[in-house]
Design an enzyme around this catalytic site. Structure first.
Site, mmCIF file in Angstrom:
data_model
loop_
_atom_site.group_PDB
_atom_site.id
_atom_site.type_symbol
_atom_site.label_atom_id
_atom_site.label_comp_id
_atom_site.label_asym_id
_atom_site.label_seq_id
_atom_site.Cartn_x
_atom_site.Cartn_y
_atom_site.Cartn_z
ATOM 1 N N ASP A 101 0.863 -1.175 0.000
ATOM 2 C CA ASP A 101 0.000 0.000 0.000
ATOM 3 C C ASP A 101 0.909 1.238 0.000
ATOM 4 O O ASP A 101 1.693 1.442 0.927
ATOM 5 C CB ASP A 101 -0.859 -0.011 1.276
ATOM 6 C CG ASP A 101 -2.196 0.682 1.081
ATOM 7 O OD1 ASP A 101 -3.208 0.156 1.587
ATOM 8 O OD2 ASP A 101 -2.214 1.733 0.409
ATOM 9 N N ASP A 197 -2.829 4.710 -2.730
ATOM 10 C CA ASP A 197 -3.852 5.255 -1.835
ATOM 11 C C ASP A 197 -4.374 6.599 -2.369
ATOM 12 O O ASP A 197 -3.595 7.437 -2.823
ATOM 13 C CB ASP A 197 -3.191 5.477 -0.460
ATOM 14 C CG ASP A 197 -4.160 5.986 0.576
ATOM 15 O OD1 ASP A 197 -5.123 5.272 0.876
ATOM 16 O OD2 ASP A 197 -3.947 7.096 1.074
ATOM 17 N N GLU A 257 -6.602 3.449 -5.903
ATOM 18 C CA GLU A 257 -7.830 3.656 -5.131
ATOM 19 C C GLU A 257 -8.444 4.961 -5.617
ATOM 20 O O GLU A 257 -8.007 6.041 -5.245
ATOM 21 C CB GLU A 257 -7.560 3.743 -3.634
ATOM 22 C CG GLU A 257 -8.851 3.878 -2.851
ATOM 23 C CD GLU A 257 -8.729 4.643 -1.551
ATOM 24 O OE1 GLU A 257 -7.789 5.438 -1.420
ATOM 25 O OE2 GLU A 257 -9.565 4.449 -0.656
ATOM 26 N N HIS A 320 -10.938 -2.255 4.341
ATOM 27 C CA HIS A 320 -10.612 -1.778 5.688
ATOM 28 C C HIS A 320 -11.279 -0.446 5.997
ATOM 29 O O HIS A 320 -11.090 0.114 7.086
ATOM 30 C CB HIS A 320 -9.097 -1.633 5.804
ATOM 31 C CG HIS A 320 -8.561 -0.602 4.873
ATOM 32 N ND1 HIS A 320 -8.544 -0.745 3.497
ATOM 33 C CD2 HIS A 320 -8.066 0.625 5.102
ATOM 34 C CE1 HIS A 320 -8.051 0.325 2.943
ATOM 35 N NE2 HIS A 320 -7.755 1.190 3.895
ATOM 36 N N ASP A 321 -12.030 0.091 5.030
ATOM 37 C CA ASP A 321 -12.641 1.406 5.227
ATOM 38 C C ASP A 321 -14.150 1.381 5.350
ATOM 39 O O ASP A 321 -14.762 2.416 5.658
ATOM 40 C CB ASP A 321 -12.313 2.316 4.035
ATOM 41 C CG ASP A 321 -10.904 2.843 4.079
ATOM 42 O OD1 ASP A 321 -10.351 3.128 3.007
ATOM 43 O OD2 ASP A 321 -10.344 2.970 5.182
HETATM 44 O O1 TEU Z 1 -9.040 6.270 1.833
HETATM 45 C C1 TEU Z 1 -9.310 7.225 0.844
HETATM 46 C C2 TEU Z 1 -10.621 7.877 0.909
HETATM 47 O O2 TEU Z 1 -10.747 8.807 0.166
HETATM 48 C C3 TEU Z 1 -11.858 7.681 1.682
HETATM 49 O O3 TEU Z 1 -12.841 7.644 0.676
HETATM 50 C C4 TEU Z 1 -12.053 6.488 2.514
HETATM 51 O O4 TEU Z 1 -13.154 5.814 2.067
HETATM 52 C C5 TEU Z 1 -12.214 6.957 3.922
HETATM 53 O O5 TEU Z 1 -11.417 6.141 4.655
HETATM 54 C C6 TEU Z 1 -13.647 6.982 4.433
HETATM 55 O O6 TEU Z 1 -14.145 5.704 4.537
HETATM 56 C C7 TEU Z 1 -7.653 5.940 1.870
HETATM 57 C C8 TEU Z 1 -7.421 4.755 2.800
HETATM 58 O O7 TEU Z 1 -8.098 3.612 2.278
HETATM 59 C C9 TEU Z 1 -7.920 5.127 4.172
HETATM 60 O O8 TEU Z 1 -7.805 4.027 5.077
HETATM 61 C C10 TEU Z 1 -7.086 6.301 4.674
HETATM 62 O O9 TEU Z 1 -7.583 6.716 5.938
HETATM 63 C C11 TEU Z 1 -7.137 7.477 3.679
HETATM 64 O O10 TEU Z 1 -6.912 7.067 2.335
HETATM 65 C C12 TEU Z 1 -6.052 8.493 4.003
HETATM 66 O O11 TEU Z 1 -4.790 7.950 3.676
#
Ligand code: TEU
Length: 519
Positions: A101, A197, A257, A320-321
């Site tokens: 990542d 990311d 992403e 994970h989000d």
């Molecule tokens: O997330 C990117 C992001 O833009 C968000 O849409 C994400 O869905 C957010 O976490 C709300 O759910 C990425 C990573 O996947 C996330 O874990 C990080 O916190 C974020 O970037 C910052 O690096």
């Protein structure tokens, strides 16, 4: 039949591991790289072709590793650089690829680059970040203004996310050169690819124009329509630049992403480029948010099948989000059991055209941990928004290996509580049950890996109405028909070919059932 070369990132299944929650071997209650190494035989046994690991580099862990303070060091919480080398080596021995990542949009505010940059306006690193004398109306995706004042110089620095995550100035060639060094460092180490990311937030409007007022998303925070700090055309130029580095090494992959969803895929096409592999894959957000009603599955297939023929789709149901899919799935099928839901989701994910991403625990049907108490919640996204948004901790609880205390994840209380169902649905129990969700995933991934029509074939959507989703996967005369009966009434199926895998008998697929048939 032509011998189609099996391309690991295109035809294989990619398994996402949140290392902090996979297995603790150091006795501190959080997972580590050694824990992943110990479980490589289990992972290989799933039949997946690659592992995407969430960040584990040096970090103050304000955003759990998405705030990096040293790109070249494994954080002691996860082990050391030798562990990473061993992980890569041992994974390759098992024909598993490793995808790291890469967080390039921002660093931690504790990165030496930033501590130098903020110290004075004429510091050589000043232009490694994005500064202005006053904020505009841009909002942070994590809520609040996207600008924070620097106490040393009185200027403001830009952060698309937390104030502890200052955005890098990717217009600065010195920054881009350093990123290329980081890429080559890990590519030389044998890393097989990167997940980039927040790739659509890399650049901002040079004129700092305010975004239009008005809310653009269902999110209770950061609902601003990000016109001037999202999908900037320079994003694509940088990706083309990084592609050149990737192509210095054979058989490498880059996944982006692109945090957006919806039917308009034009923006996504630009991230793929035009058959020049700007990105090999774009992470598909369509099914990651909200209730997964039955009709959404056919809708996303239609949207992705209309992409440019060089844009190879990806599919993910959990990450994970977002809340785990099994806890959002089929609210319109009230009598469908969790095991049935897990199997329906698996059949969709593993037979649709495109690269499937399986999120750790999904292969067990592990649910979202929904009722974490405020003192258990550690996600800054939730805490800093007064818990108005669902915490991401609920989808990050420890992997459940067996029925021992803490589910075999750790010997001490883990950083988040283990799933309440762990004694019933842990990996050990399911490995020994041929009717378990885990056994089903292993069986289905094995079928997929052996069936060219399933891992490479074209997709023809046959039916997507009245809760009956049916599509064919076709390659050089080999035709498989997949039926997902997303309703509580049976569906009669023409008695063609042979049934390869089915939840039913004969030529009827019962309610909430599925069938894979070779025509
Ligand atoms: O997330 C990117 C992001 O833009 C968000 O849409 C994400 O869905 C957010 O976490 C709300 O759910 C990425 C990573 O996947 C996330 O874990 C990080 O916190 C974020 O970037 C910052 O690096």
């Amino acid at each position: 039949m032509s011998q189609q070369e099996f391309v690991w990132w295109k035809h294989g299944v990619i398994y996402q591991i949140y290392p902090r929650s996979y297995k603790d071997t150091s006795g501190n209650g959080t997972g580590d790289l050694q824990g992943v190494i110990e479980q490589l035989d289990y992972i290989a046994g799933l039949g997946v072709s690659a592992i995407w690991l969430n960040p584990f580099f040096s970090s103050p862990m304000v955003d759990f590793g998405y705030d990096i303070s040293d790109y070249y060091m494994v954080d002691p919480l996860f082990g050391n650089n030798t562990d990473l080398l061993v992980l890569i080596t041992e994974a390759h021995k098992r024909n598993l690829k490793i995808v790291l990542d890469m967080v390039l949009n921002h660093t931690s505010d504790q990165h030496p680059w930033f501590t130098e940059a903020r110290s004075s306006k004429d510091n050589p690193k000043r232009d490694w970040y994005v500064w202005r004398d006053k904020p505009n109306n841009w909002e942070s995706i994590f809520g609040g203004s996207a600008w924070s004042e620097c106490p040393f110089t009185g200027e403001y620095y830009y952060h698309a996310f937390l104030s502890e995550q200052p955005d890098l100035n990717l217009r600065n060639p010195e920054v881009v050169e350093e990123i290329k060094n980081i890429f080559r460092h890990y590519l030389e180490m044998g890393v097989d690819g990167f997940r980039l990311d927040a790739v659509n937030t890399y650049f901002e409007d040079a004129a700092w124009r305010n975004n239009p007022e008005g809310v653009n998303s269902k999110s209770p925070v950061a609902g601003q329509k990000r016109v001037y700090n999202y999908d900037h055309y320079l994003n694509y130029a940088l990706l083309d630049d990084l592609r050149v580095v990737m192509d210095e090494y054979p058989d490498r992959m880059v996944l982006g992403e692109v945090a957006r969803e919806g039917k308009d895929k034009n923006a996504w096409k630009k991230y793929y480029g035009s058959c020049d592999r700007r990105l090999d894959l774009v992470f598909n957000f369509d099914l990651l948010h909200g209730d997964l009603e039955s009709d959404r599955f056919g809708e996303t297939i239609e949207a992705w099948e209309n992409l440019h023929y060089c844009s190879w789709p990806s599919y993910a149901l959990s990450s994970h989000d977002q809340l785990r899919a099994i806890s959002r799935a089929f609210p319109d099928l009230p009598d469908c059991s969790r095991t049935q839901k897990a199997m329906l989701l698996a059949v969709f994910l593993l037979t649709v055209r495109g690269t499937p991403f399986v999120y750790y625990g999904e292969e067990l049907g592990m649910p979202e941990f929904k009722d974490l108490t405020p003192d258990q919640i550690q996600d800054p996204w939730a805490i800093r928004n007064d818990y108005k948004v669902p915490t991401r901790d609920g989808c990050r609880t420890p992997m459940i290996w067996n029925g021992s205390k803490y589910a075999g994840f750790s010997a001490v209380p883990p950083w988040l509580p283990v799933s309440k169902d762990y004694q019933k649905i842990n990996a050990e129990v399911q490995l020994n049950d041929p009717r378990s969700v885990l056994s089903f995933y292993r069986q289905l991934i094995e079928l997929r890996n052996q069936t060219l029509a399933l891992y490479q074939g074209e997709l023809e959507l046959v039916n997507n109405a009245n809760g009956l989703l049916q599509y064919k996967r076709i390659h050089e005369g080999e035709v498989y028909q997949i039926t997902l009966n997303l309703r509580d009434e049976s569906a009669a199926i023409k008695n063609d070919g042979e049934v390869v895998l089915s939840s039913s008998d004969g030529n009827v697929v019962e309610g909430y059932g599925f069938e894979i048939r070779k025509l």
